[in-house]
Write a protein that holds these residues in place. Structure first.
Motif, PDB file in Angstrom:
ATOM      1  N   LEU A 164    -108.094 -32.790 -13.080  1.00 60.16           N
ATOM      2  CA  LEU A 164    -107.711 -31.502 -13.657  1.00 60.16           C
ATOM      3  C   LEU A 164    -106.261 -31.143 -13.332  1.00 60.16           C
ATOM      4  CD1 LEU A 164    -110.947 -29.397 -13.158  1.00 60.16           C
ATOM      5  CD2 LEU A 164    -110.070 -30.420 -15.240  1.00 60.16           C
ATOM      6  N   LYS A 165    -105.756 -31.596 -12.189  1.00 59.50           N
ATOM      7  CA  LYS A 165    -104.350 -31.302 -11.858  1.00 59.50           C
ATOM      8  C   LYS A 165    -103.420 -31.982 -12.859  1.00 59.50           C
ATOM      9  CE  LYS A 165    -105.002 -30.533  -6.937  1.00 59.50           C
ATOM     10  NZ  LYS A 165    -104.720 -30.991  -5.583  1.00 59.50           N
ATOM     11  N   ASP A 166    -103.705 -33.238 -13.194  1.00 61.15           N
ATOM     12  CA  ASP A 166    -102.893 -33.946 -14.192  1.00 61.15           C
ATOM     13  C   ASP A 166    -102.981 -33.260 -15.549  1.00 61.15           C
ATOM     14  OD1 ASP A 166    -101.996 -35.788 -12.380  1.00 61.15           O
ATOM     15  OD2 ASP A 166    -103.423 -37.357 -12.981  1.00 61.15           O
ATOM     16  N   LEU A 167    -104.184 -32.827 -15.898  1.00 58.94           N
ATOM     17  CA  LEU A 167    -104.380 -32.156 -17.179  1.00 58.94           C
ATOM     18  C   LEU A 167    -103.603 -30.849 -17.232  1.00 58.94           C
ATOM     19  CD1 LEU A 167    -105.891 -32.274 -19.888  1.00 58.94           C
ATOM     20  CD2 LEU A 167    -107.779 -31.085 -18.784  1.00 58.94           C
ATOM     21  N   THR A 168    -103.635 -30.092 -16.152  1.00 59.70           N
ATOM     22  CA  THR A 168    -102.890 -28.825 -16.091  1.00 59.70           C
ATOM     23  C   THR A 168    -101.388 -29.079 -16.172  1.00 59.70           C
ATOM     24  OG1 THR A 168    -104.644 -27.865 -14.744  1.00 59.70           O
ATOM     25  CG2 THR A 168    -102.520 -26.736 -14.719  1.00 59.70           C
ATOM     26  N   ARG A 169    -100.901 -30.084 -15.463  1.00 60.60           N
ATOM     27  CA  ARG A 169     -99.483 -30.428 -15.498  1.00 60.60           C
ATOM     28  C   ARG A 169     -99.050 -30.817 -16.911  1.00 60.60           C
ATOM     29  NH1 ARG A 169     -98.813 -34.965 -11.801  1.00 60.60           N
ATOM     30  NH2 ARG A 169    -100.464 -33.745 -10.943  1.00 60.60           N
TER      31      ARG A 169
END
Length: 195
Positions: A164-169
């Protein structure tokens, strides 16, 4: 035409109309009865199951054990059928589970018949023996049904993990680019000289 011929024709017309009306009414009634049966069958089954549960809860001794085994067996198989139908309805891969469940359901039907025989036994000592013997088999069926539901649940695991961190970034980068793009084209529109 003579009176006899006219009378015969009128009688044939009346008979044809009566037969036509009778056939139409018969078809409408039979369709109504069939649809009524289709609608009321699930309600009847539900009422029958509820009555069995109440009776199982209120009965003691070997008869109560047999009734509880019937309820446990029916509930387990019904829950497994619903899980399998839901998985197939969502196109989840079920492999050979349908075939396994069909065999399990046939075994459950045979067990239900044996439990009904045990329920009709007049001697409480024999009923107690039935309850112990059949209880082991009912437990095996319900555990197998639970295993089948667990297998369905395991197969429903997500196909891939998403960070999810990659997706948010990535989403933030896209939003910044869209904002910059919008500002660039807005600025281009205001820099053009008038006609």
């Amino acid at each position: 035409m003579d009176f006899g011929t006219v009378f015969l024709i009128l009688m044939l017309v009346i008979i044809a109309i009566v037969v036509g009306v009778a056939i139409t009414v018969g078809v409408l009634v039979s369709r109504g009865v069939v649809s009524l049966v289709k609608i009321s069958k699930p309600k009847y089954e539900s009422a029958k199951r509820s009555a069995l549960k109440v009776r199982a809860d209120s009965t003691t001794g070997p008869m109560g054990e047999i009734l509880k085994q019937r309820v446990e067996l029916a509930d387990s198989l019904q829950a497994t059928r619903r899980s399998l139908d839901a998985a197939q309805g969502t196109r989840q891969y079920t492999g050979n589970l349908e075939s396994i469940f069909n065999t399990l359901q046939q075994t459950g039907t045979l067990m239900e018949h044996q439990l009904l025989v045990a329920q009709q036994e007049p001697d409480p000592a024999v009923q107690s023996l039935y309850a112990k013997t059949l209880g082991v088999q009912v437990e095996q069926i319900t555990q197998t049904a639970k295993g089948l539901r667990n297998a369905l649940a395991s197969a429903a695991a997500p196909a891939g993990d998403v960070d999810l961190k990659d997706l948010t970034r990535t989403l933030e980068i896209e939003a910044a680019m869209l904002k910059k793009w919008s500002k660039t084209y807005t600025d281009l529109g205001t820099d053009q000289p008038g006609p």
